[in-house]
Design an enzyme around this catalytic site. Sequence first.
Site, mmCIF file in Angstrom:
data_model
loop_
_atom_site.group_PDB
_atom_site.id
_atom_site.type_symbol
_atom_site.label_atom_id
_atom_site.label_comp_id
_atom_site.label_asym_id
_atom_site.label_seq_id
_atom_site.Cartn_x
_atom_site.Cartn_y
_atom_site.Cartn_z
ATOM 1 N N SER A 97 -44.183 -3.632 17.437
ATOM 2 C CA SER A 97 -44.177 -5.092 17.438
ATOM 3 C C SER A 97 -44.950 -5.576 16.223
ATOM 4 O O SER A 97 -45.937 -4.963 15.814
ATOM 5 C CB SER A 97 -44.832 -5.624 18.720
ATOM 6 O OG SER A 97 -45.112 -7.005 18.600
ATOM 7 N N HIS A 153 -29.645 -0.954 45.037
ATOM 8 C CA HIS A 153 -29.824 -2.423 45.009
ATOM 9 C C HIS A 153 -31.224 -2.784 44.496
ATOM 10 O O HIS A 153 -31.755 -3.851 44.803
ATOM 11 C CB HIS A 153 -29.609 -3.047 46.401
ATOM 12 C CG HIS A 153 -28.312 -2.663 47.025
ATOM 13 N ND1 HIS A 153 -27.122 -3.271 46.719
ATOM 14 C CD2 HIS A 153 -28.014 -1.694 47.939
ATOM 15 C CE1 HIS A 153 -26.144 -2.724 47.413
ATOM 16 N NE2 HIS A 153 -26.649 -1.754 48.154
ATOM 17 N N ARG A 205 -6.799 -1.088 10.849
ATOM 18 C CA ARG A 205 -7.832 -0.897 9.824
ATOM 19 C C ARG A 205 -9.247 -0.996 10.413
ATOM 20 O O ARG A 205 -10.220 -0.706 9.726
ATOM 21 C CB ARG A 205 -7.645 -1.905 8.699
ATOM 22 C CG ARG A 205 -6.562 -1.490 7.714
ATOM 23 C CD ARG A 205 -6.522 -2.382 6.479
ATOM 24 N NE ARG A 205 -5.841 -1.723 5.383
ATOM 25 C CZ ARG A 205 -4.510 -1.750 5.179
ATOM 26 N NH1 ARG A 205 -3.748 -2.420 6.025
ATOM 27 N NH2 ARG A 205 -3.965 -1.112 4.165
ATOM 28 N N VAL A 217 -44.730 0.243 22.216
ATOM 29 C CA VAL A 217 -43.755 1.277 21.877
ATOM 30 C C VAL A 217 -42.484 0.870 22.608
ATOM 31 O O VAL A 217 -42.358 1.063 23.818
ATOM 32 C CB VAL A 217 -44.200 2.690 22.320
ATOM 33 C CG1 VAL A 217 -43.166 3.722 21.881
ATOM 34 C CG2 VAL A 217 -45.577 3.029 21.759
ATOM 35 N N ASP A 254 0.790 -1.219 0.000
ATOM 36 C CA ASP A 254 0.000 0.000 0.000
ATOM 37 C C ASP A 254 0.833 1.285 0.000
ATOM 38 O O ASP A 254 0.578 2.213 -0.774
ATOM 39 C CB ASP A 254 -0.995 0.005 1.170
ATOM 40 C CG ASP A 254 -0.377 -0.426 2.495
ATOM 41 O OD1 ASP A 254 0.861 -0.532 2.585
ATOM 42 O OD2 ASP A 254 -1.152 -0.657 3.456
ATOM 43 N N THR A 313 -3.194 -4.761 10.280
ATOM 44 C CA THR A 313 -4.570 -5.225 10.144
ATOM 45 C C THR A 313 -5.451 -4.662 11.255
ATOM 46 O O THR A 313 -6.591 -4.245 11.029
ATOM 47 C CB THR A 313 -4.618 -6.766 10.180
ATOM 48 O OG1 THR A 313 -3.963 -7.266 9.020
ATOM 49 C CG2 THR A 313 -6.050 -7.270 10.204
#
Length: 459
Positions: free
Chosen positions: A293, A169, A342, A300, A91, A339
């Site tokens: 759905s 909790h 990329r 919703v 490259d 790699t």
Amino acid sequence: MSTLDHQPLSPLDGRYQKAVSGLGEYLSEAGLNRARVHIEVEWLIFLTENGLFGTSPLTADQKAGLRALVTDFDQNSIDELAKLEAVKKHDVKSVEVFIRQHLPALGLADRAELVHIACTSEDINNLSYAVIVRDAVREVWLPKADAVVAQIAELAERYGDVPLLAHTHGQPATPTTMGKELAVFTHRLRRQLGHVREQQYLGKFNGATGTYAAHVVADPSADWPDVSRDFVEGLGLTWNPLTTQIESHDWQAELYSTVEHFNGILHNLATDFWTYISMGYFHQIPVAGEVGSSTMPHKVNPIRFENAEANLELSNALLSSLAQTLITSRMQRDLTDSTTQRNIGVAFGHSLLALDNVAKGLNTVELAAPTLLDDLDHNWEVLAEAIQTVIRAEVAAGRSKIDDPYTLLKGLTRGHRIGQADLEEFVQGLDIGDEAKQRLLALRPETYIGLAPQLAKTR
């Protein structure tokens, strides 16, 4: 059967391309190659301006022509480079040849051997990655992150006085306000964005093993570390003075870890909003034409926050891998980073997509204040903390002789609910000062919020 080749493999380049397209300007293969051309061109101009290797300066027109290879980098340039790489199978070498082929038209055929002189491929690549990651963060990711955090901050201010039953909790706890809880996220997220803004983007320019060996042999008169520093800093980067063949990528690990941390906090926000919606604390505003759905028309669903969660998890998996992988290189160099890097755009792409989903999710919810108040009214036992603390203060001041106030309130409230009448009767029977007693009798769950409204304004 028809074939479906040449279709986007990644959803970032298909289904979600519109939301993340801004990153392609920088973190795509084309963006990387344009940056490589930029570094090669600037090195050629720099070395001629400084008389390195016995060179003389270029004319203004020649410099403008070289820089036009970057500013005019287009699909023809991309195609030309692709053809070269198909033959060269390298490259960075293809970028060198690409520039060489354009020199005759600029009257620079005699300068061809100066292209990529004394450079190893990593000299070009590390600077190119530093430039494109810096620009992608500053121009695309950071503005979107800032906008989402500002959106959260606006909600924190809007709901600063709205009482909210806290759930530590998962159980009813000392009330707060919705605004204060959102302000916590604002503060956490802004802190990480501050770290991103302070991030250094390092670059090296010192040859095949970081020793300037070829440079010194070719031009012994130059102070090569100073030359390297000037060139790297001239690109708006921070100079790394000591490396192997590769720039060590520590700055990348730092940045990706910070963005991963930011993503984790945003993930926490998304799960909290999902939970608040499930509890009825927020209503989702139906959008005309949308379906929640395929079989339940009433639904919703909080899909924006769910999509954000998934994309943040994908982003963090990649960012974590990048941060861990890039800081290791066998001996003076291996190619695992090539790699790995990329995928930087993919990691930021999933984060950017999550930000887009959070922004849209926040735009389609509204607070159900009556539900919050109703929840508070059903949990008078949360005032036990206030009562036992006041009793302790009265005992400390010598106005009460009650023994072990904590256990006293534990017996009254732990494991079951009590109402206003129960609590008022209990308080009336306490042996404490009258002023303290009246203060407790005036207290209600929705008013037991301490300094939460003020804290919601913290910036």
